[in-house]
Design a protein around this motif. Structure first.
Motif, PDB file in Angstrom:
ATOM      1  N   GLN A  26      -3.007   6.633   8.933  1.00  0.00           N
ATOM      2  CA  GLN A  26      -2.139   5.579   8.405  1.00  0.00           C
ATOM      3  C   GLN A  26      -2.438   5.318   6.925  1.00  0.00           C
ATOM      4  O   GLN A  26      -1.527   5.167   6.111  1.00  0.00           O
ATOM      5  N   HIS A  27      -3.713   5.288   6.577  1.00  0.00           N
ATOM      6  CA  HIS A  27      -4.103   5.097   5.169  1.00  0.00           C
ATOM      7  C   HIS A  27      -3.632   6.273   4.320  1.00  0.00           C
ATOM      8  O   HIS A  27      -3.180   6.084   3.191  1.00  0.00           O
ATOM      9  N   ALA A  28      -3.748   7.482   4.850  1.00  0.00           N
ATOM     10  CA  ALA A  28      -3.303   8.672   4.112  1.00  0.00           C
ATOM     11  C   ALA A  28      -1.804   8.596   3.854  1.00  0.00           C
ATOM     12  O   ALA A  28      -1.345   8.885   2.739  1.00  0.00           O
ATOM     13  N   HIS A  29      -1.043   8.216   4.859  1.00  0.00           N
ATOM     14  CA  HIS A  29       0.403   8.095   4.702  1.00  0.00           C
ATOM     15  C   HIS A  29       0.738   7.043   3.641  1.00  0.00           C
ATOM     16  O   HIS A  29       1.581   7.269   2.757  1.00  0.00           O
ATOM     17  N   HIS A  30       0.066   5.899   3.703  1.00  0.00           N
ATOM     18  CA  HIS A  30       0.302   4.826   2.726  1.00  0.00           C
ATOM     19  C   HIS A  30      -0.071   5.294   1.315  1.00  0.00           C
ATOM     20  O   HIS A  30       0.672   5.055   0.356  1.00  0.00           O
TER      21      HIS A  30
END
Length: 123
Positions: A26-30
């Motif tokens: 999720q952090h990577a996507h953000h």
């Protein structure tokens, strides 16, 4: 890697739990969305194009012996380790330690000298 780009984002975790993997993804996507929307990705790509050393062709003298247009890469063979600290974000960027310094004694000496240099700079 970003699609159609040489830029990649790497996250490391010491935990192998599914929840941790999900949180990191999720952090990577953000982060990817933020780098694109703020034009930071294109600035990174521009900086890569302006780098005087072509890193893709390899850094060893043997690999670069027949590459006259890549003479600057030969200089990197003499780099033992590179680290860069960004005070504003407290982030550290670091290279791998040179193969000649990967044994325990030489690596310990290297990092001990970093400590001495830091103490000298601190006054």
């Amino acid at each position: 890697f970003f699609e159609d780009s040489d830029v990649a984002v790497v996250f490391l975790s010491s935990m192998d739990e599914a929840d941790q993997f999900y949180a990191i993804s999720q952090h990577a996507h953000h982060l990817k969305n933020m780098l694109v929307s703020t034009n930071t990705l294109s600035q990174i790509e521009s900086a890569i194009l302006q780098t005087p050393v072509e890193l893709r062709s390899g850094l060893s003298a043997d690999a670069n012996r027949d590459l006259p247009d890549n003479q600057l890469a030969l200089l990197l063979d003499r780099v033992i380790h590179f680290a860069y600290f960004v005070p504003a974000t407290s982030q550290v960027f670091s290279s791998a330690v040179s193969p000649a310094y990967r044994d325990k004694a030489r690596r310990k000496m290297l990092f001990r000298n970093y400590g001495r240099a830091r103490a000298m700079l601190a006054g």
